[in-house]
Design a protein around this motif. Sequence first.
Motif, PDB file in Angstrom:
ATOM      1  N   THR A  45      38.926  31.997 121.631  1.00 54.07           N
ATOM      2  CA  THR A  45      39.000  31.624 120.210  1.00 54.07           C
ATOM      3  C   THR A  45      40.328  30.968 119.863  1.00 54.07           C
ATOM      4  OG1 THR A  45      37.562  33.516 119.719  1.00 54.07           O
ATOM      5  CG2 THR A  45      38.691  32.495 117.856  1.00 54.07           C
ATOM      6  N   VAL A  46      41.436  31.435 120.442  1.00 53.43           N
ATOM      7  CA  VAL A  46      42.749  30.885 120.079  1.00 53.43           C
ATOM      8  C   VAL A  46      42.900  29.422 120.489  1.00 53.43           C
ATOM      9  CG1 VAL A  46      43.926  33.103 120.100  1.00 53.43           C
ATOM     10  CG2 VAL A  46      43.891  31.722 122.181  1.00 53.43           C
ATOM     11  N   GLN A  47      42.027  28.948 121.339  1.00 51.72           N
ATOM     12  CA  GLN A  47      42.101  27.540 121.742  1.00 51.72           C
ATOM     13  C   GLN A  47      41.650  26.599 120.633  1.00 51.72           C
ATOM     14  OE1 GLN A  47      40.439  26.794 125.660  1.00 51.72           O
ATOM     15  NE2 GLN A  47      40.844  28.926 126.227  1.00 51.72           N
ATOM     16  N   VAL A  48      40.847  27.119 119.687  1.00 52.59           N
ATOM     17  CA  VAL A  48      40.307  26.250 118.636  1.00 52.59           C
ATOM     18  C   VAL A  48      40.511  26.793 117.225  1.00 52.59           C
ATOM     19  CG1 VAL A  48      38.597  25.186 120.151  1.00 52.59           C
ATOM     20  CG2 VAL A  48      37.989  27.254 118.868  1.00 52.59           C
ATOM     21  N   CYS A  49      41.117  27.978 117.085  1.00 52.77           N
ATOM     22  CA  CYS A  49      41.304  28.601 115.766  1.00 52.77           C
ATOM     23  C   CYS A  49      42.740  29.054 115.586  1.00 52.77           C
ATOM     24  CB  CYS A  49      40.388  29.808 115.606  1.00 52.77           C
ATOM     25  SG  CYS A  49      38.640  29.406 115.679  1.00 52.77           S
ATOM     26  N   SER A  50      43.204  28.998 114.362  1.00 47.77           N
ATOM     27  CA  SER A  50      44.566  29.451 114.057  1.00 47.77           C
ATOM     28  C   SER A  50      44.583  30.968 113.862  1.00 47.77           C
ATOM     29  CB  SER A  50      45.073  28.771 112.782  1.00 47.77           C
ATOM     30  OG  SER A  50      44.333  29.228 111.661  1.00 47.77           O
ATOM     31  N   LEU A  51      45.768  31.528 113.857  1.00 47.91           N
ATOM     32  CA  LEU A  51      45.924  32.967 113.640  1.00 47.91           C
ATOM     33  C   LEU A  51      45.334  33.371 112.291  1.00 47.91           C
ATOM     34  CD1 LEU A  51      47.029  35.723 114.451  1.00 47.91           C
ATOM     35  CD2 LEU A  51      49.236  35.044 113.501  1.00 47.91           C
ATOM     36  N   GLY A  52      45.539  32.555 111.270  1.00 46.30           N
ATOM     37  CA  GLY A  52      44.983  32.865 109.953  1.00 46.30           C
ATOM     38  C   GLY A  52      43.471  32.909 109.958  1.00 46.30           C
ATOM     39  N   GLN A  53      42.849  31.953 110.624  1.00 46.61           N
ATOM     40  CA  GLN A  53      41.390  31.938 110.717  1.00 46.61           C
ATOM     41  C   GLN A  53      40.871  33.179 111.440  1.00 46.61           C
ATOM     42  OE1 GLN A  53      41.361  27.989 112.602  1.00 46.61           O
ATOM     43  NE2 GLN A  53      39.827  27.387 111.078  1.00 46.61           N
ATOM     44  N   ILE A  54      41.527  33.521 112.537  1.00 47.39           N
ATOM     45  CA  ILE A  54      41.121  34.682 113.328  1.00 47.39           C
ATOM     46  C   ILE A  54      41.299  35.963 112.525  1.00 47.39           C
ATOM     47  CG2 ILE A  54      41.714  36.063 115.362  1.00 47.39           C
ATOM     48  CD1 ILE A  54      42.398  33.331 116.739  1.00 47.39           C
ATOM     49  N   THR A  55      42.429  36.074 111.840  1.00 48.72           N
ATOM     50  CA  THR A  55      42.707  37.262 111.044  1.00 48.72           C
ATOM     51  C   THR A  55      41.651  37.462 109.968  1.00 48.72           C
ATOM     52  OG1 THR A  55      45.078  37.009 111.445  1.00 48.72           O
ATOM     53  CG2 THR A  55      44.439  38.373 109.580  1.00 48.72           C
ATOM     54  N   HIS A  56      41.325  36.409 109.240  1.00 45.32           N
ATOM     55  CA  HIS A  56      40.314  36.525 108.184  1.00 45.32           C
ATOM     56  C   HIS A  56      38.948  36.885 108.762  1.00 45.32           C
ATOM     57  CE1 HIS A  56      42.853  35.411 104.867  1.00 45.32           C
ATOM     58  NE2 HIS A  56      43.295  34.362 105.538  1.00 45.32           N
ATOM     59  N   ALA A  57      38.604  36.312 109.907  1.00 41.83           N
ATOM     60  CA  ALA A  57      37.314  36.614 110.530  1.00 41.83           C
ATOM     61  C   ALA A  57      37.242  38.085 110.929  1.00 41.83           C
ATOM     62  CB  ALA A  57      37.099  35.725 111.753  1.00 41.83           C
ATOM     63  N   LEU A  58      38.332  38.619 111.473  1.00 40.57           N
ATOM     64  CA  LEU A  58      38.326  40.024 111.886  1.00 40.57           C
ATOM     65  C   LEU A  58      38.408  40.963 110.684  1.00 40.57           C
ATOM     66  CD1 LEU A  58      40.466  39.867 115.149  1.00 40.57           C
ATOM     67  CD2 LEU A  58      37.983  40.119 114.924  1.00 40.57           C
ATOM     68  N   PHE A  59      39.068  40.552 109.606  1.00 41.92           N
ATOM     69  CA  PHE A  59      39.067  41.352 108.377  1.00 41.92           C
ATOM     70  C   PHE A  59      37.643  41.489 107.854  1.00 41.92           C
ATOM     71  CE2 PHE A  59      43.671  40.369 106.831  1.00 41.92           C
ATOM     72  CZ  PHE A  59      44.169  41.272 107.762  1.00 41.92           C
ATOM     73  N   ASP A  60      36.862  40.417 107.950  1.00 41.79           N
ATOM     74  CA  ASP A  60      35.474  40.463 107.493  1.00 41.79           C
ATOM     75  C   ASP A  60      34.653  41.482 108.283  1.00 41.79           C
ATOM     76  OD1 ASP A  60      35.976  38.528 105.596  1.00 41.79           O
ATOM     77  OD2 ASP A  60      35.110  36.884 106.770  1.00 41.79           O
ATOM     78  N   VAL A  61      35.011  41.682 109.534  1.00 42.77           N
ATOM     79  CA  VAL A  61      34.279  42.628 110.383  1.00 42.77           C
ATOM     80  C   VAL A  61      34.751  44.059 110.154  1.00 42.77           C
ATOM     81  CG1 VAL A  61      33.853  43.361 112.767  1.00 42.77           C
ATOM     82  CG2 VAL A  61      33.800  40.939 112.168  1.00 42.77           C
ATOM     83  N   GLY A  62      36.062  44.271 110.215  1.00 42.08           N
ATOM     84  CA  GLY A  62      36.565  45.646 110.211  1.00 42.08           C
ATOM     85  C   GLY A  62      37.391  46.045 109.015  1.00 42.08           C
ATOM     86  N   GLY A  63      37.603  45.151 108.075  1.00 40.73           N
ATOM     87  CA  GLY A  63      38.449  45.480 106.936  1.00 40.73           C
ATOM     88  C   GLY A  63      39.912  45.298 107.276  1.00 40.73           C
ATOM     89  N   GLN A  64      40.733  45.386 106.256  1.00 40.23           N
ATOM     90  CA  GLN A  64      42.168  45.192 106.442  1.00 40.23           C
ATOM     91  C   GLN A  64      42.843  46.541 106.564  1.00 40.23           C
ATOM     92  OE1 GLN A  64      43.891  42.596 103.556  1.00 40.23           O
ATOM     93  NE2 GLN A  64      45.922  42.706 104.431  1.00 40.23           N
ATOM     94  N   TYR A  65      43.700  46.691 107.576  1.00 42.13           N
ATOM     95  CA  TYR A  65      44.413  47.943 107.791  1.00 42.13           C
ATOM     96  C   TYR A  65      45.469  48.131 106.720  1.00 42.13           C
ATOM     97  CZ  TYR A  65      47.615  51.332 109.809  1.00 42.13           C
ATOM     98  OH  TYR A  65      48.412  52.420 110.002  1.00 42.13           O
ATOM     99  N   ARG A  66      45.522  49.294 106.136  1.00 37.74           N
ATOM    100  CA  ARG A  66      46.557  49.654 105.163  1.00 37.74           C
ATOM    101  C   ARG A  66      47.237  50.917 105.665  1.00 37.74           C
ATOM    102  NH1 ARG A  66      47.163  45.364 101.942  1.00 37.74           N
ATOM    103  NH2 ARG A  66      45.251  44.749 100.943  1.00 37.74           N
ATOM    104  N   ARG A  67      48.528  50.811 105.885  1.00 41.42           N
ATOM    105  CA  ARG A  67      49.303  51.952 106.375  1.00 41.42           C
ATOM    106  C   ARG A  67      49.332  53.007 105.282  1.00 41.42           C
ATOM    107  NH1 ARG A  67      54.848  50.214 107.915  1.00 41.42           N
ATOM    108  NH2 ARG A  67      55.304  50.532 105.731  1.00 41.42           N
ATOM    109  N   ASN A  68      49.031  54.240 105.633  1.00 42.83           N
ATOM    110  CA  ASN A  68      49.013  55.349 104.678  1.00 42.83           C
ATOM    111  C   ASN A  68      50.274  56.177 104.862  1.00 42.83           C
ATOM    112  OD1 ASN A  68      48.325  57.267 102.846  1.00 42.83           O
ATOM    113  ND2 ASN A  68      46.748  58.222 104.096  1.00 42.83           N
ATOM    114  N   MET A  69      51.296  55.878 104.064  1.00 37.62           N
ATOM    115  CA  MET A  69      52.548  56.634 104.174  1.00 37.62           C
ATOM    116  C   MET A  69      53.045  56.999 102.814  1.00 37.62           C
ATOM    117  SD  MET A  69      54.592  54.865 107.279  1.00 37.62           S
ATOM    118  CE  MET A  69      55.764  56.178 107.379  1.00 37.62           C
TER     119      MET A  69
END
Length: 105
Positions: A81-105
């Motif tokens: 995927t990194v050969q054709v997609c930027s980090l931002g694109q990948i991040t948004h795609a994975l957020f759609d799958v698993g949600g965004q991590y929020r540190r609980n402190m």
Amino acid sequence: HKKHTGELPLIGVNTFEGKDRTVEEDETVELMRSSEVEKQHQLANLRAFHACHAGRADEALKRLQATARQGGNVFEELMETVQVCSLGQITHALFDVGGQYRRNM
């Protein structure tokens, strides 16, 4: 409250220097900042990358999302995927799958 005042030191959260280093109370650390020219150059590079791979990016992101949903080898798919997609694109795609991590402190 102790975390924010520094009474409870947490490495990487409110403590960033090792104890072996002496730091003066009033010492400031200069941060490196990009110039506006450098920033615009990087944004132009990103736009060119997106344009160059526009035809392949959507499919690569869909494969990455499917791999993540199915519990497959995400690292292997990321290497493609990194050969054709930027980090931002990948991040948004994975957020759609698993949600965004929020540190609980």
